[in-house]
Design an enzyme around this catalytic site. Structure first.
Site, PDB file in Angstrom:
ATOM      1  N   ASN A   1      -1.715   5.258   5.203  1.00  5.51           N
ATOM      2  CA  ASN A   1      -2.325   4.346   6.169  1.00  5.51           C
ATOM      3  C   ASN A   1      -2.068   4.851   7.587  1.00  5.51           C
ATOM      4  O   ASN A   1      -1.164   5.653   7.822  1.00  5.51           O
ATOM      5  CB  ASN A   1      -1.666   2.954   6.077  1.00  5.51           C
ATOM      6  CG  ASN A   1      -2.106   2.180   4.873  1.00  5.51           C
ATOM      7  OD1 ASN A   1      -1.585   2.354   3.788  1.00  5.51           O
ATOM      8  ND2 ASN A   1      -3.080   1.315   5.051  1.00  5.51           N
TER       9      ASN A   1
ATOM     10  N   HIS B   1      -8.508  -2.143   7.985  1.00  2.00           N
ATOM     11  CA  HIS B   1      -7.464  -1.448   7.211  1.00  2.00           C
ATOM     12  C   HIS B   1      -7.817   0.029   7.199  1.00  2.00           C
ATOM     13  O   HIS B   1      -8.802   0.425   6.573  1.00  2.00           O
ATOM     14  CB  HIS B   1      -7.454  -2.047   5.797  1.00  2.00           C
ATOM     15  CG  HIS B   1      -6.517  -1.401   4.826  1.00  2.00           C
ATOM     16  ND1 HIS B   1      -5.337  -1.978   4.438  1.00  2.00           N
ATOM     17  CD2 HIS B   1      -6.602  -0.238   4.125  1.00  2.00           C
ATOM     18  CE1 HIS B   1      -4.726  -1.214   3.544  1.00  2.00           C
ATOM     19  NE2 HIS B   1      -5.480  -0.141   3.335  1.00  2.00           N
TER      20      HIS B   1
ATOM     21  N   HIS C   1      -6.886   4.256   6.931  1.00  2.00           N
ATOM     22  CA  HIS C   1      -6.024   5.344   6.465  1.00  2.00           C
ATOM     23  C   HIS C   1      -6.255   6.546   7.361  1.00  2.00           C
ATOM     24  O   HIS C   1      -7.361   6.767   7.852  1.00  2.00           O
ATOM     25  CB  HIS C   1      -6.318   5.670   4.993  1.00  2.00           C
ATOM     26  CG  HIS C   1      -5.696   4.683   4.051  1.00  2.00           C
ATOM     27  ND1 HIS C   1      -4.533   4.929   3.375  1.00  2.00           N
ATOM     28  CD2 HIS C   1      -6.069   3.431   3.706  1.00  2.00           C
ATOM     29  CE1 HIS C   1      -4.204   3.873   2.637  1.00  2.00           C
ATOM     30  NE2 HIS C   1      -5.123   2.939   2.825  1.00  2.00           N
TER      31      HIS C   1
ATOM     32  N   ASP D   1       0.846  -1.205   0.000  1.00  2.00           N
ATOM     33  CA  ASP D   1       0.000   0.000   0.000  1.00  2.00           C
ATOM     34  C   ASP D   1       0.873   1.245   0.000  1.00  2.00           C
ATOM     35  O   ASP D   1       0.537   2.269  -0.609  1.00  2.00           O
ATOM     36  CB  ASP D   1      -0.923  -0.019   1.229  1.00  2.00           C
ATOM     37  CG  ASP D   1      -2.177   0.818   1.056  1.00  2.00           C
ATOM     38  OD1 ASP D   1      -2.129   1.832   0.343  1.00  2.00           O
ATOM     39  OD2 ASP D   1      -3.214   0.465   1.645  1.00  2.00           O
TER      40      ASP D   1
ATOM     41  N   CYS E   1      -4.219   4.736  -2.301  1.00  2.00           N
ATOM     42  CA  CYS E   1      -4.613   4.137  -3.575  1.00  2.00           C
ATOM     43  C   CYS E   1      -4.497   5.196  -4.664  1.00  2.00           C
ATOM     44  O   CYS E   1      -5.137   6.244  -4.591  1.00  2.00           O
ATOM     45  CB  CYS E   1      -6.052   3.640  -3.493  1.00  2.00           C
ATOM     46  SG  CYS E   1      -6.681   3.078  -5.084  1.00  2.00           S
TER      47      CYS E   1
HETATM   48  N1  COA Z   1      -0.486  -8.555 -13.931  1.00  2.00           N
HETATM   49  C1  COA Z   1       0.206  -8.246 -15.052  1.00  2.00           C
HETATM   50  N2  COA Z   1      -0.364  -7.942 -16.213  1.00  2.00           N
HETATM   51  C2  COA Z   1      -1.710  -7.949 -16.264  1.00  2.00           C
HETATM   52  C3  COA Z   1      -2.492  -8.265 -15.153  1.00  2.00           C
HETATM   53  C4  COA Z   1      -1.826  -8.567 -13.948  1.00  2.00           C
HETATM   54  N3  COA Z   1      -2.498  -8.867 -12.830  1.00  2.00           N
HETATM   55  N4  COA Z   1      -3.776  -8.190 -15.498  1.00  2.00           N
HETATM   56  C5  COA Z   1      -3.809  -7.848 -16.775  1.00  2.00           C
HETATM   57  N5  COA Z   1      -2.565  -7.703 -17.249  1.00  2.00           N
HETATM   58  C6  COA Z   1      -2.146  -7.354 -18.597  1.00  2.00           C
HETATM   59  C7  COA Z   1      -2.819  -8.212 -19.612  1.00  2.00           C
HETATM   60  O1  COA Z   1      -2.082  -9.391 -19.819  1.00  2.00           O
HETATM   61  C8  COA Z   1      -2.842  -7.293 -20.810  1.00  2.00           C
HETATM   62  O2  COA Z   1      -1.558  -7.267 -21.387  1.00  2.00           O
HETATM   63  P1  COA Z   1      -1.371  -7.057 -22.972  1.00  2.00           P
HETATM   64  O3  COA Z   1      -1.864  -5.675 -23.235  1.00  2.00           O
HETATM   65  O4  COA Z   1       0.110  -7.201 -23.141  1.00  2.00           O
HETATM   66  O5  COA Z   1      -2.199  -8.114 -23.599  1.00  2.00           O
HETATM   67  C9  COA Z   1      -3.069  -5.931 -20.216  1.00  2.00           C
HETATM   68  O6  COA Z   1      -2.586  -6.023 -18.860  1.00  2.00           O
HETATM   69  C10 COA Z   1      -4.514  -5.502 -20.209  1.00  2.00           C
HETATM   70  O7  COA Z   1      -5.297  -6.508 -19.610  1.00  2.00           O
HETATM   71  P2  COA Z   1      -6.785  -6.232 -19.057  1.00  2.00           P
HETATM   72  O8  COA Z   1      -7.326  -7.499 -18.529  1.00  2.00           O
HETATM   73  O9  COA Z   1      -7.548  -5.454 -20.082  1.00  2.00           O
HETATM   74  O10 COA Z   1      -6.471  -5.356 -17.756  1.00  2.00           O
HETATM   75  P3  COA Z   1      -6.708  -3.823 -17.521  1.00  2.00           P
HETATM   76  O11 COA Z   1      -5.705  -3.030 -18.265  1.00  2.00           O
HETATM   77  O12 COA Z   1      -8.142  -3.491 -17.697  1.00  2.00           O
HETATM   78  O13 COA Z   1      -6.332  -3.740 -15.965  1.00  2.00           O
HETATM   79  C11 COA Z   1      -6.257  -4.593 -13.719  1.00  2.00           C
HETATM   80  C12 COA Z   1      -7.088  -4.438 -14.960  1.00  2.00           C
HETATM   81  C13 COA Z   1      -7.176  -5.071 -12.621  1.00  2.00           C
HETATM   82  C14 COA Z   1      -5.162  -5.583 -13.961  1.00  2.00           C
HETATM   83  C15 COA Z   1      -5.646  -3.210 -13.379  1.00  2.00           C
HETATM   84  O14 COA Z   1      -6.636  -2.238 -13.337  1.00  2.00           O
HETATM   85  C16 COA Z   1      -4.920  -3.234 -12.063  1.00  2.00           C
HETATM   86  O15 COA Z   1      -3.874  -3.860 -11.929  1.00  2.00           O
HETATM   87  N6  COA Z   1      -5.444  -2.547 -11.030  1.00  2.00           N
HETATM   88  C17 COA Z   1      -4.860  -2.558  -9.705  1.00  2.00           C
HETATM   89  C18 COA Z   1      -4.988  -1.218  -9.073  1.00  2.00           C
HETATM   90  C19 COA Z   1      -4.400  -1.213  -7.693  1.00  2.00           C
HETATM   91  O16 COA Z   1      -3.563  -2.020  -7.325  1.00  2.00           O
HETATM   92  N7  COA Z   1      -4.829  -0.229  -6.896  1.00  2.00           N
HETATM   93  C20 COA Z   1      -4.324  -0.050  -5.556  1.00  2.00           C
HETATM   94  C21 COA Z   1      -4.643  -1.139  -4.618  1.00  2.00           C
HETATM   95  S1  COA Z   1      -6.300  -1.114  -4.070  1.00  2.00           S
HETATM   96 ZN    ZN Z   2      -5.085   1.096   1.701  1.00  2.00          ZN
END
Ligand code: COA
Ligand code: ZN
Length: 322
Positions: A256, A214, A216, A23, A247
């Site tokens: 946090n 959790h 903040h 985080d 976030c």
């Molecule tokens: N790890 C690595 N690569 C990932 C992945 C993951 N968990 N999930 C998707 N990808 C890759 C796909 O393989 C794809 O790659 P390509 O373009 O080379 O084919 C690309 O990312 C797009 O995939 P898609 O399924 O359309 O994902 P997205 O771009 O819509 O993203 C998440 C969705 C959920 C993966 C993304 O929004 C994310 O990681 N969010 C986390 C946010 C976060 O951590 N916030 C703070 C904590 S609460």
């Molecule tokens: Zn948090």
């Protein structure tokens, strides 16, 4: 009666999940190099934490700061007694996470629709379906699952979040086999009686599901909210060393509740946290250099409450003459 014997009603011991490596580092402008992350996790692992959330298996586009998740997990020392957990948002992330043998996985979605879309680029229904499939997959691999529900005490886009929505999601995941659920106050919107009310509702409805809170400190209510949760019987707290955290997809997000301030408070109250405060403060002392900015830790600045100071030198002569 001595202060420590004057017990506020709450559990005699709690455990802390240190989330700064995840985080905390996810929102920092300065991308900490892999070896810095590994050293940070290793130093934290010798402070007495029950769990450390070491990184997240998110898309590198969404969270560039944690793009080295595999390398971090492969390189950290696995200190006995510490459970190494990682945050995972989707099936692709779970596959990556499981290849690194975490002790458990922490799956994430929001309880509010808008934050879920902003943070995970999925509707809540899509996230729920992914998480249910992930619980099944992790189960096959024998890895316990915790679910973190974001924005349960308020959403920065929608305002109040319905307790019924939160509890429906919690029940769905508990029924599907999640061992634990974390109620997350993503942007510090929670206030103490709200926290107590939801924690009580949760523990009555799902007594066999491990509840973590959790918090903040975005609006300065972090420690007050922790006390409120503890008074309802909550024993598991997320916290971030140095008060890092936030976030990147929640407007106005900030740190946090700081682990050292949480540990210091509970230790003063006679509640066992398992954490060695001096060891932790040593680690926190290095966080500013790690992230290349000042950290918002009041305790680091002030020192523990019994770290006293020499009286001014003039006093000895002045009062000897009197
Ligand atoms: N790890 C690595 N690569 C990932 C992945 C993951 N968990 N999930 C998707 N990808 C890759 C796909 O393989 C794809 O790659 P390509 O373009 O080379 O084919 C690309 O990312 C797009 O995939 P898609 O399924 O359309 O994902 P997205 O771009 O819509 O993203 C998440 C969705 C959920 C993966 C993304 O929004 C994310 O990681 N969010 C986390 C946010 C976060 O951590 N916030 C703070 C904590 S609460
Ligand atoms: Zn948090």
């Amino acid at each position: 009666m001595s202060a420590q014997n004057y017990r506020l009603a709450g559990p005699a011991s709690i455990e802390i999940n240190e989330v700064a490596p995840r985080d905390g580092l996810q929102i920092e402008a300065h991308v900490v190099p892999t070896e810095g992350k590994v050293a940070f996790v290793n130093a934290l692992a010798h402070c007495g934490f029950a769990r450390i959330e070491a990184t997240s298996f998110t898309s590198a586009r969404a969270i560039p700061a944690l793009a080295d998740a595999e390398a971090v997990m492969h390189q950290v020392e696995r200190v006995p007694g510490v459970r190494y957990t990682v945050l995972v948002p989707n099936l692709r992330g779970l596959e990556r996470a499981l290849s690194c043998h975490p002790d458990e996985v922490n799956l994430v979605m929001s309880s509010s629709e808008t934050h879920n879309r902003a943070n995970l680029r999925m509707t809540r229904d899509q996230s729920k379906a992914q998480l249910l499939a992930m619980i099944a997959e992790a189960g096959k691999a024998g890895v316990p699952v915790n679910i973190s529900l974001s924005t349960v005490f308020g959403c920065p886009f929608e305002g109040e979040v319905s307790e019924a929505d939160v509890m429906a999601l919690a029940r769905t995941f508990a029924d599907a086999g999640a061992a634990g659920i974390t109620l997350c106050d993503t942007t510090g919107m929670a206030y103490p009686n709200q926290v107590a009310a939801l924690c009580e509702t949760f523990q009555r409805a799902l007594p066999d599901t491990g509840l973590t809170i959790h918090l903040h400190n975005t609006r300065g209510m972090g420690l007050a909210n922790a006390i409120a949760a503890w008074q309802t019987g909550v024993t598991r707290f997320d916290a971030a060393a140095g008060g890092l955290g936030g976030c990147p997809y929640a407007p106005g997000a900030s740190g946090n509740v700081s682990t050292e301030e949480l540990v210091h408070m509970f230790a003063a109250m006679g509640v066992d946290t398992g954490v060695d405060l001096d060891a932790l403060l040593n680690v926190v002392g290095g966080v500013a250099e790690l992230v290349q900015r000042d950290v918002p830790s009041q305790l680091l600045r002030a020192g523990p409450r019994l770290r006293t100071h020499q009286p001014p030198a003039w006093m000895a002569e002045f009062f000897a003459a009197a």
